[in-house]
Design a protein around this motif. Sequence first.
Motif, mmCIF file in Angstrom:
data_model
loop_
_atom_site.group_PDB
_atom_site.id
_atom_site.type_symbol
_atom_site.label_atom_id
_atom_site.label_comp_id
_atom_site.label_asym_id
_atom_site.label_seq_id
_atom_site.Cartn_x
_atom_site.Cartn_y
_atom_site.Cartn_z
ATOM 1 N N HIS A 130 -7.382 -0.860 5.219
ATOM 2 C CA HIS A 130 -6.276 -1.796 5.479
ATOM 3 C C HIS A 130 -5.434 -1.371 6.688
ATOM 4 O O HIS A 130 -4.333 -1.851 6.885
ATOM 5 C CB HIS A 130 -5.373 -1.933 4.254
ATOM 6 C CG HIS A 130 -5.266 -0.654 3.460
ATOM 7 N ND1 HIS A 130 -4.945 0.546 4.030
ATOM 8 C CD2 HIS A 130 -5.492 -0.407 2.151
ATOM 9 C CE1 HIS A 130 -4.962 1.486 3.103
ATOM 10 N NE2 HIS A 130 -5.301 0.938 1.951
ATOM 11 N N THR A 187 0.860 -1.194 0.000
ATOM 12 C CA THR A 187 0.000 0.000 0.000
ATOM 13 C C THR A 187 0.890 1.236 0.000
ATOM 14 O O THR A 187 1.719 1.410 0.898
ATOM 15 C CB THR A 187 -0.900 0.016 1.252
ATOM 16 O OG1 THR A 187 -1.669 -1.186 1.276
ATOM 17 C CG2 THR A 187 -1.843 1.203 1.244
ATOM 18 N N ASN A 213 -4.484 -5.469 9.452
ATOM 19 C CA ASN A 213 -3.178 -5.970 9.005
ATOM 20 C C ASN A 213 -2.894 -7.393 9.491
ATOM 21 O O ASN A 213 -1.927 -8.001 9.076
ATOM 22 C CB ASN A 213 -2.054 -5.042 9.493
ATOM 23 C CG ASN A 213 -1.978 -4.974 11.013
ATOM 24 O OD1 ASN A 213 -2.992 -5.078 11.694
ATOM 25 N ND2 ASN A 213 -0.798 -4.813 11.542
#
Length: 539
Positions: free
Chosen positions: A487, A205, A494
């Motif tokens: 996320h 990410t 996570n």
Amino acid sequence: MDLDALVVGAGFSGLYQLHCLRDRLGLSVQVLEAAADLGGTWYWNRYPGARCDSESHSYCYFFSKELYQEWEWSERYPGPAEILRYLHHVADRFDLKRDIRFGARVVAACYDEGENLWEVTTAAGERYRATYLVSAVGCLSSANVPAIPGLESFAGRWYHTGEWPHEGVDFRGKRVGQIGTGSTGIQAAPVIAASAKHLTVFQRTAQYSVPARNAPLDAAFKRQVRESYDAIREVTRSTPNGHPFRIDRRNVFDVGEQERRAIYEAAWEKGGLQFRASFRDIVLDKAANDTAADFIKQKIRAVVRDPKTAAVLADIDHPYAAKRPPIDTDYFETFNRDNVALVDLRAEPIERITPAGVRTRAREYPLDIVVFATGFDAMTGPLFRMNIRGRDGLALRDAWREGPKTYLGLMAPGFPNLFTVTGPGSPSVLTNMPVAIEQHVEWITDCIGWMRANGVERCEPTARAAERWGVQVEEAANATLLPLATHSWYLGANVPGKPQVFMPYAGGLARYRALCDEIAARGYDGFVMEPSRAEAARP
Ligand code: N01
């Protein structure tokens, strides 16, 4: 011997908790610490580039003006070595070490209802009994090493940043792979790249980052800090995040585009977490946030020379500061080095680790060292690791199967006399931690003092109070853009299988402090305060 209180952890929280319970209330207290020395986070996180993102003049205790004024920080953001020196200074000054047992990892903590005692066992089999159990284990102390198939077959060395070897790691001549680009990875990559033969950064990410602009502090600033103790303390106590700066009162669209740009430019030049405070509504309003997000994305594209790499770094899918905003020293610049490559795991996910390196869907990357900058099983992980069992043998893990259930993040129903410093449901990780820690430690101390003064032997929140608090925590998060980063570790996203519940209280530390104080002033509303038998038998 039965103790009054047992404190687990000897970082910022545990040290101050020991001081308060022992020296202010006069209790018998033992601290158990898994590490070989004090420091908590700073004992473990000695990875390359590790540095505190809070400014040094606020990343410290405020409870003693003398302590504050006698300590001098050398840099804007202190590194682990300096923070450890500070914590040793505190421990020596208040004679704390004699009540800390190092190398004592708590592996079980069971509440004995008949005796009203917590029985705590360490990995070495030592047993302790105490009336009050205080968890000071921190929010980010349970390292998250992802279960990537094949890790055990890797022929090189691998490390997690949160359990970094104290002797350091020599990257010279090595091909290094770094997995993870959160606050830690963003600090580590530039420093690893400076000595490694080659660094491959595996990004799942993309993240925003603002320059930290770390620098030595000059004499004038140090003097100003010393002289401004009261004012600095007041700011940290009255702002939502416990930092030594105020959030601007203006909203993003109160100013025109040109002025806004100038404000962002000035904040970028100044550097640090203060960038987020440029406008009041940056984390509250998506359109407002977009202006900050676009500004940072433009900066990334301007810094990174290879357009393909820049595009992957700037392809950020969540609002700015919805995840903990990193600050950096030359992070994006690092991708201009010849010995650094970026791998976009969204395009080519990791399939496995092989003896030779990391294999993604596209190809294998040969590596000598893998660095996991993959974060933590945050907030609940460190508590679960202690195998806490409360009333009727109820395991904390089971009680919180669907997410943490706390009242104020301080206590949980079913677990009498167990206090959690910066537990889930408190502002904790959304703040400059020492400020939140001091508030919790002082509240816990006052609560225990009140119990003893009032002949109360057991304190436990009601299930209803915890349920209501859970709703307040959810509402506070939903009033911000934070849950849009789906996320995020704030949500437990996570760690595979972890319930997705927004854990910290996002309503601001100042508001939270007032709430905690009000509850205490009303005789600990929402808590059942059970009198001791002697007290109950009084006519
Ligand atoms: O951890 P993180 P951190 N495959 O969870 C990636 C504090 N802190 O150690 O976002 C591939 O933020 C993950 O990707 P994604 C601070 O509060 C403080 O950096 O999950 N990648 C992400 O990029 C901070 O927020 C200071 O998609 C995987 C990274 O690893 C907190 O610590 C300094 C993966 C983890 O980022 C945690 O930061 C540094 C996988 N299987 C940190 N699993 C101070 O200044 C995870 N990732 C005090």
